[in-house]
Each structure stands twice: as C-alpha cells, then as structure tokens.
Design an enzyme around this catalytic site. Structure first.
Site, PDB file in Angstrom:
ATOM      1  N   LEU A 107     -10.442 -33.455   3.283  1.00 30.65           N
ATOM      2  CA  LEU A 107      -9.338 -34.178   3.922  1.00 30.65           C
ATOM      3  C   LEU A 107      -8.300 -33.232   4.497  1.00 30.65           C
ATOM      4  O   LEU A 107      -7.641 -33.545   5.486  1.00 30.65           O
ATOM      5  CB  LEU A 107      -8.669 -35.112   2.912  1.00 30.65           C
ATOM      6  CG  LEU A 107      -9.518 -36.265   2.369  1.00 30.65           C
ATOM      7  CD1 LEU A 107      -8.734 -37.044   1.324  1.00 30.65           C
ATOM      8  CD2 LEU A 107      -9.967 -37.183   3.492  1.00 30.65           C
ATOM      9  N   GLY A 140      -4.040 -26.636   2.246  1.00 30.89           N
ATOM     10  CA  GLY A 140      -2.707 -26.073   2.343  1.00 30.89           C
ATOM     11  C   GLY A 140      -2.687 -24.710   1.690  1.00 30.89           C
ATOM     12  O   GLY A 140      -3.732 -24.140   1.367  1.00 30.89           O
ATOM     13  N   TYR A 144      -1.902 -24.026  -1.198  1.00 29.50           N
ATOM     14  CA  TYR A 144      -2.152 -24.037  -2.642  1.00 29.50           C
ATOM     15  C   TYR A 144      -3.477 -24.680  -3.034  1.00 29.50           C
ATOM     16  O   TYR A 144      -3.809 -24.738  -4.207  1.00 29.50           O
ATOM     17  CB  TYR A 144      -1.010 -24.776  -3.349  1.00 29.50           C
ATOM     18  CG  TYR A 144       0.315 -24.119  -3.141  1.00 29.50           C
ATOM     19  CD1 TYR A 144       0.591 -22.877  -3.700  1.00 29.50           C
ATOM     20  CD2 TYR A 144       1.304 -24.729  -2.372  1.00 29.50           C
ATOM     21  CE1 TYR A 144       1.809 -22.255  -3.491  1.00 29.50           C
ATOM     22  CE2 TYR A 144       2.524 -24.117  -2.169  1.00 29.50           C
ATOM     23  CZ  TYR A 144       2.772 -22.887  -2.734  1.00 29.50           C
ATOM     24  OH  TYR A 144       3.981 -22.278  -2.528  1.00 29.50           O
ATOM     25  N   GLY A 145      -4.228 -25.198  -2.103  1.00 31.41           N
ATOM     26  CA  GLY A 145      -5.490 -25.801  -2.490  1.00 31.41           C
ATOM     27  C   GLY A 145      -6.059 -26.668  -1.383  1.00 31.41           C
ATOM     28  O   GLY A 145      -5.542 -26.702  -0.259  1.00 31.41           O
ATOM     29  N   VAL A 187      -7.947 -30.654  -0.535  1.00 35.59           N
ATOM     30  CA  VAL A 187      -8.111 -32.027  -1.000  1.00 35.59           C
ATOM     31  C   VAL A 187      -9.374 -32.598  -0.372  1.00 35.59           C
ATOM     32  O   VAL A 187      -9.580 -32.495   0.846  1.00 35.59           O
ATOM     33  CB  VAL A 187      -6.892 -32.901  -0.634  1.00 35.59           C
ATOM     34  CG1 VAL A 187      -7.104 -34.337  -1.111  1.00 35.59           C
ATOM     35  CG2 VAL A 187      -5.624 -32.319  -1.253  1.00 35.59           C
ATOM     36  N   ASP A 216       9.459 -29.330  -3.627  1.00 38.85           N
ATOM     37  CA  ASP A 216       8.820 -29.153  -2.319  1.00 38.85           C
ATOM     38  C   ASP A 216       8.667 -30.504  -1.619  1.00 38.85           C
ATOM     39  O   ASP A 216       7.595 -30.841  -1.111  1.00 38.85           O
ATOM     40  CB  ASP A 216       7.449 -28.480  -2.476  1.00 38.85           C
ATOM     41  CG  ASP A 216       6.908 -27.930  -1.159  1.00 38.85           C
ATOM     42  OD1 ASP A 216       7.723 -27.706  -0.233  1.00 38.85           O
ATOM     43  OD2 ASP A 216       5.690 -27.711  -1.064  1.00 38.85           O
TER      44      ASP A 216
END
Length: 373
Positions: free
Chosen positions: A24, A27, A29-30, A32, A139
């Site tokens: 999907l 970013g 940090y990871g 999805v 954030d």
C-alpha cells in the site's frame, strides 16, 4: 504490555497465513501491506519492519501503543495480531479504504469547510483520549490520518512509531519538520525537553491550516523562516492592525483559535478540544458550499462526531481478546506577511505534573525500505 506481547510473539511464514498480499505504501519507518488472512478471509493492513533496522523492543512498544489506543473510534483499529517472519517484525491493523488525508487535499485549496470541521473535531477527540492515556503522538500530519469515506465522516489517527509517554525527556527533535513545534528546534542536549501534549496541539493547529488552505504558513518554525517570523511578530506586537499575508485568508472569527493552538509559549497553548468552541464560526472566507447553495450536515451532529458526554462510553469500551497464535498535493509555503492584536491567554490544562522519564532512544523504530518478496 510490550513484555506480555513478547512472550507470545511467534515466527510465521507470511505466504502460509496470508494471500493477496499487496504493498500500500512505504515511509521512512516501514512498509504497509494489504493482505487477506487465509483462515478467515479477513482483509487487513500489515505494518512490517526490517529486523536489521528495528529492535524488537521498539517494535513491541509501537504495537503496544497502537493496541492500547485502538478502542477509540478515531484511532486506527489494532486487533492484537503481531508476529515475526525470518526478516521482519509485523502487526495487523484495520484497512482504510480511501487512503490518508494528504491524498484528498487540493494544493492552494484544501478540502471543503464542513469536512475540515469534521476532521478537526474527530482529531481533537483522539488527541484528548491519548492525553488521558499519558501519550503524545509526536508526528501528527495528514499522512498519518487515515480516511474511511470521501466526506471525512470517519477518520483515524495512525502510526505511533514516534509516540512518547508524557514526561519523557528527549534531547533531539523528532517528527516532520513542517509540523514541529518551535521548542523542538531549540532542544539542547544538556537540558533536553520534557514531552507533553502541547507538542501535538501545535501540530494539530498546522494540520487544520493545511486542510483549510492546501498550503503551509511556513516551512519550519524557526526565526530564519520569514513566514514564521511574521507570525511571531503578529503574536508579540498586538498594536498592529493586520495579520501576516498567510493568515489573511483565515476568517477573523477563528484567528483566535489558531493563536491559542499555535501559541509560541507552549504553556499558553490550549487543549485540542478548544476547537469545539469555534465550530459555529465560518472557517473559510469563500466556502464552496456557500457559493453553490449546498449545505452539509452540522459536523457536531454527525454520527462520526461525538460530544464529550457521549464519548465517555466509547472511551471505556474494552478491547476483544488478544490473538497472537491465531492469525485470525504538494502543500506550498506562503511566507510573506505583516501583523494583529490578539493576546494569547495562558492555558494550564496541558501543564499537569508528569513523571520525568529519560529517553535514550529518540525514535521507536528505524526505517524499513525493504524488498518483501
């Protein structure tokens, strides 16, 4: 909670338990993924993080915070499914069908006034709930607010990878710089900064501005940024007749709301729920609905928006049982400006005494831009 979840964390084969796995987004940090669980057929979102870049404790902390907060109707659902694969940590959340708020903001336009109000009320309720749980998001931005229908009757805050416990002392800034409060840019390693809810309130104010205008009022909250400097002058020189250019597009009736949300002195910032006092005001000078003669429902009466009294039952709703083994736009900056006369009042509701906790890890996980094949 992190210690509890660590005991049941199992290593599984992603393909053995899920099908229709699709990316999907990603970013810093990871990543999805969307996936269907084979046992139930249920579709869900899977957040994955590379073990090479993420400590297990950091992963479990983010998962625990997500799970703790997920009973709130305006925070993303987390059903207690967490696991590891050979290379990744992962946990499951509900899937947002529309995307995030940033995907529906028109540059230099924003979104319709009624939708802005609906979003603002829902976000304020979620932030109030987080505050009651002693947590700060750190954030808050449109990319971290998921949308469940095109008219924003249901939106939910997500991504707690940078979340902190109130009272934590940090010695460097974190979050997205355009939404960061000025005190985050002034942190010294020797003194640090005690985290509290006023940091989220600042970000909340900027989110509302972006939703209304499709722009940023400044790039970063430092005096080197001309747009921000003009805003500071506006707050400090109340004899001046006019606000900065970026704020002239905001109706006079709600400028006070922004002055309170974006008070330079964090001790004078209001609570997020202060915006409820302004929902009867006009939030856009030229409302598209007004121009066409169309009217939308009062956001305070929407089924997705609840009064403080009706929220009580939702805030006390208990989560279901935990399942570990059963894997059941571009915004632009307008930096020109001039100045006004509204004196910010002190708001001490955000300044309750907090336990001081020193945080040696400044973000809860590190990026995972990886190949998932």
């Amino acid at each position: 909670m992190a210690a509890f979840f660590s005991q049941g964390l199992q290593n599984v084969d992603l393909e053995e338990h899920f099908f229709n796995v699709k990316e999907l987004g990603e970013g810093g940090y990871g990543r999805v993924l969307s996936a269907n669980e084979k046992i139930t057929g249920q579709i869900m979102a899977l957040k994955i993080m590379d073990k090479k870049r993420t400590r297990q404790q950091s992963f479990l902390q983010e998962f625990s915070i997500s799970y703790l907060l997920s009973s709130h109707p305006n925070i993303i659902g987390c059903n207690g499914i967490a696991f590891t694969t050979i290379n990744y940590f992962a946990f499951a959340q509900e899937l947002a069908p529309v995307g995030d708020l940033s995907s529906i903001i028109l540059p230099h336009v924003g979104i319709p006034e009624d939708a802005v109000k609906r979003c603002s009320v829902q976000i304020s309720n979620a932030l109030e709930f987080m505050s009651e749980k002693g947590l700060v998001h750190m954030d808050l931005k449109p990319e971290n607010i998921l949308v469940f229908d095109q008219d924003c009757h249901s939106i939910k805050i997500t991504d707690f990878g940078l979340a902190k416990v109130k009272g934590t002392v940090i010695t460097s800034g974190c979050g997205s710089k355009s939404y960061m409060a000025p005190e985050l840019g002034d942190i010294t390693v020797s003194d640090g900064l005690v985290v509290d809810g006023s940091l989220d309130v600042w970000s909340f104010g900027l989110n509302i501005y972006c939703l209304l205008t499709g722009e940023f009022p400044w790039q970063v909250a430092t005096l080197e940024d001309e747009g921000y400097k003009c805003f500071v002058d506006w707050q400090n020189n109340f004899h001046m007749d006019n606000p900065p250019e970026a704020w002239r597009k905001i109706p006079t009736g709600i400028r006070r709301m922004f002055i309170d949300l974006l008070a330079i002195d964090y001790m004078k910032r209001c609570k997020a729920t202060e915006i409820l006092k302004y929902v009867s005001e006009s939030w856009k000078e030229d409302s598209p609905d007004a121009a066409t003669g169309q009217e939308d429902e009062d956001p305070m009466k929407s089924s997705s928006v609840q009064s403080e009294e009706s929220m009580t039952s939702d805030l006390n709703t208990s989560q279901g049982s935990v399942s570990i083994t059963s894997l059941s736009y571009p915004l632009t900056t307008d930096s020109s400006g001039s100045q006004s006369e509204m004196t910010p009042e002190p708001h001490k509701d955000n300044m309750e005494e907090a336990l001081i906790i020193f945080d040696d890890e400044f973000s809860l996980h590190v990026g995972a831009e990886v190949d998932i094949e």
